[in-house]
Write a protein that holds these residues in place. Structure first.
Motif, PDB file in Angstrom:
ATOM      1  N   LEU A 106      33.847  34.515  43.619  1.00 39.34           N
ATOM      2  CA  LEU A 106      33.313  33.791  42.455  1.00 39.34           C
ATOM      3  C   LEU A 106      33.396  34.917  41.272  1.00 39.34           C
ATOM      4  N   ALA A 148      33.444  35.180  36.953  1.00 39.92           N
ATOM      5  CA  ALA A 148      33.212  34.699  35.589  1.00 39.92           C
ATOM      6  C   ALA A 148      33.939  35.699  34.533  1.00 39.92           C
ATOM      7  N   ARG A 160      32.498  29.797  29.472  1.00 37.10           N
ATOM      8  CA  ARG A 160      33.244  30.795  30.170  1.00 37.10           C
ATOM      9  C   ARG A 160      34.037  30.125  31.269  1.00 37.10           C
ATOM     10  N   TYR A 172      35.072  29.910  35.234  1.00 39.21           N
ATOM     11  CA  TYR A 172      34.559  30.365  36.601  1.00 39.21           C
ATOM     12  C   TYR A 172      35.662  30.127  37.413  1.00 39.21           C
ATOM     13  N   GLU A 173      35.812  31.101  38.575  1.00 44.59           N
ATOM     14  CA  GLU A 173      36.719  30.370  39.544  1.00 44.59           C
ATOM     15  C   GLU A 173      36.117  31.166  40.827  1.00 44.59           C
ATOM     16  N   GLN A 174      36.526  29.949  41.818  1.00 49.79           N
ATOM     17  CA  GLN A 174      35.923  30.391  43.193  1.00 49.79           C
ATOM     18  C   GLN A 174      36.981  30.022  44.212  1.00 49.79           C
ATOM     19  N   LYS A 220      38.928  26.250  39.504  1.00 48.72           N
ATOM     20  CA  LYS A 220      38.768  27.054  38.270  1.00 48.72           C
ATOM     21  C   LYS A 220      38.161  26.114  37.148  1.00 48.72           C
ATOM     22  N   GLN A 268      27.947  28.649  29.218  1.00 47.83           N
ATOM     23  CA  GLN A 268      27.376  29.963  29.954  1.00 47.83           C
ATOM     24  C   GLN A 268      25.959  29.664  30.390  1.00 47.83           C
ATOM     25  N   GLU A 275      25.906  28.239  34.169  1.00 49.23           N
ATOM     26  CA  GLU A 275      26.571  28.908  35.433  1.00 49.23           C
ATOM     27  C   GLU A 275      25.872  28.502  36.617  1.00 49.23           C
ATOM     28  N   THR A 277      27.000  25.222  37.835  1.00 52.97           N
ATOM     29  CA  THR A 277      28.798  25.403  38.132  1.00 52.97           C
ATOM     30  C   THR A 277      28.758  25.975  39.547  1.00 52.97           C
ATOM     31  N   ARG A 278      27.910  26.883  39.898  1.00 50.10           N
ATOM     32  CA  ARG A 278      28.158  27.530  41.006  1.00 50.10           C
ATOM     33  C   ARG A 278      27.531  26.573  42.214  1.00 50.10           C
TER      34      ARG A 278
END
Length: 346
Positions: free
Chosen positions: A18, A20, A29, A31-33, A45, A50, A53, A56-57
């Motif tokens: 993960l 940011a 931002r 985010y990529e996981q 992605k 922000q 977050e 998003t997670r």
């Protein structure tokens, strides 16, 4: 595969990342996981506020849980899956299957019909015979002829009212490797949108589902050079103009060479041998599952027949690279992408 795609990984591996990064202004931002699921690396992605977050997670985690659940339903490699049960009961009796299997089977049959069987999910016995990753030479012609008799989508009996599938001939098997990743990407994307995340790319082992924008501009991608002569640069780079799935089938990743000839993994069901004439087929579609399946079908069929299908189904477009390195495009391509003349910023 598309630029930056990864080869298939063993299905038992698991990894999680993960990040940011790529801050946009003060409150946005990227985010990529990623996780290894469905036998490949699945990446999400997304651009998000922000302060969102945590949301998003959580959305990413739920999207990956959804993909894992779909893998359990759709995988022909897991012995306990509904698909494996269908295969074990070929020629014996119908098997009740969950909704995702019904939906993907229905989509598969629709594409098999419009492509005259170029895309056929009963291909699995033929694919196992060729086993491109392990072979050093082609299988015997008589073995190909025998196994090819098991490949026929018309012998799939799908009962959507009872949610059952029956394979009419003993020895038949179905496998959704050519459509399941696109379907999973679409379902994960729908989950993200429901959570308020509208700017994202889901990369399912090189098959993409693209939605929204990045930093206020269109997402961009490209098509790799089948001959690997561009130093890693795409032969075509483009901006993506609307939400769509993007999938590429090529002869340059999984193959062996025997007596000076390349034998790749995209087998033409009508001949039992690797398809010839096309090096790369990239398809854009409103439906990522359709893009996934059409990429295989168009690679096998070639330009003229692919164009006929686009004439019947306007919700897809393509770019083909043929054996002479000609780049062939469907006339409706501009609905989905804008080609970039300057690729230095790709």
């Amino acid at each position: 595969m598309l630029i930056r795609s990864l080869q298939r990984c063993p299905i038992f591996l698991f990894c999680l990342l993960l990040l940011a990064c790529e801050q946009k202004g003060l409150d946005h931002r990227i985010y990529e996981q990623e996780k290894v699921l469905m036998g490949t690396v699945m990446k999400i992605k997304a651009e998000a506020l922000q302060q969102d977050e945590m949301k998003t997670r959580e959305a990413f985690d739920d999207a990956f849980r959804l993909i894992a659940a779909l893998e359990s339903d759709l995988s022909e490699w897991q012995e306990a899956s509904p698909v494996s049960l269908v295969n074990r009961n070929a020629g014996i009796n119908p098997v009740a299957v969950p909704e995702p299997v019904v939906t993907v089977t229905r989509k598969s049959l629709e594409i098999a019909l419009i492509s005259d069987g170029a895309f056929d999910v009963t291909f699995r016995p033929l694919g196992r015979l060729w086993n491109i990753r392990s072979r050093k030479m082609p299988p015997p012609a008589d073995s190909i002829a025998v196994i090819a008799r098991l490949v026929d989508y018309r012998l799939i009996e799908l009962d959507t009212l009872r949610s059952t599938i029956f394979l009419k001939k003993p020895g038949m098997e179905i496998g959704f490797g050519g459509i399941a990743k696109g379907y999973a990407a679409w379902k994960a994307g729908e989950l993200l949108k429901a959570r308020g995340i509208v700017n994202f790319i889901i990369n399912a082992g090189g098959d993409l589902y693209v939605h929204g924008s990045k930093n206020g501009s269109s997402w961009s991608s490209g098509i790799t050079d089948p001959d690997n002569k561009t130093g890693g640069k795409p032969v075509i780079a483009f901006r993506i103009l609307k939400p769509c799935g993007i999938a590429t089938s090529g002869n340059y990743e999984n193959y062996f060479v025997w007596q000076g000839k390349r034998y790749h993994h995209i087998i033409d069901p009508s001949t039992g041998y690797p398809a010839e004439g096309i090096k790369s087929a990239t398809v854009f579609s409103d439906d990522p599952a359709k893009a996934d399946a059409y990429a295989t079908a168009f690679f096998i069929l070639g330009y003229d027949k692919a164009l006929e299908i686009i004439g019947k189904d306007s919700k897809a477009a393509f770019i083909l690279i043929d054996k002479d390195n000609r780049i062939l495009r469907s006339p409706n391509l501009g609905r989905y992408i804008a080609i970039l003349d300057n690729q230095t910023g790709f």
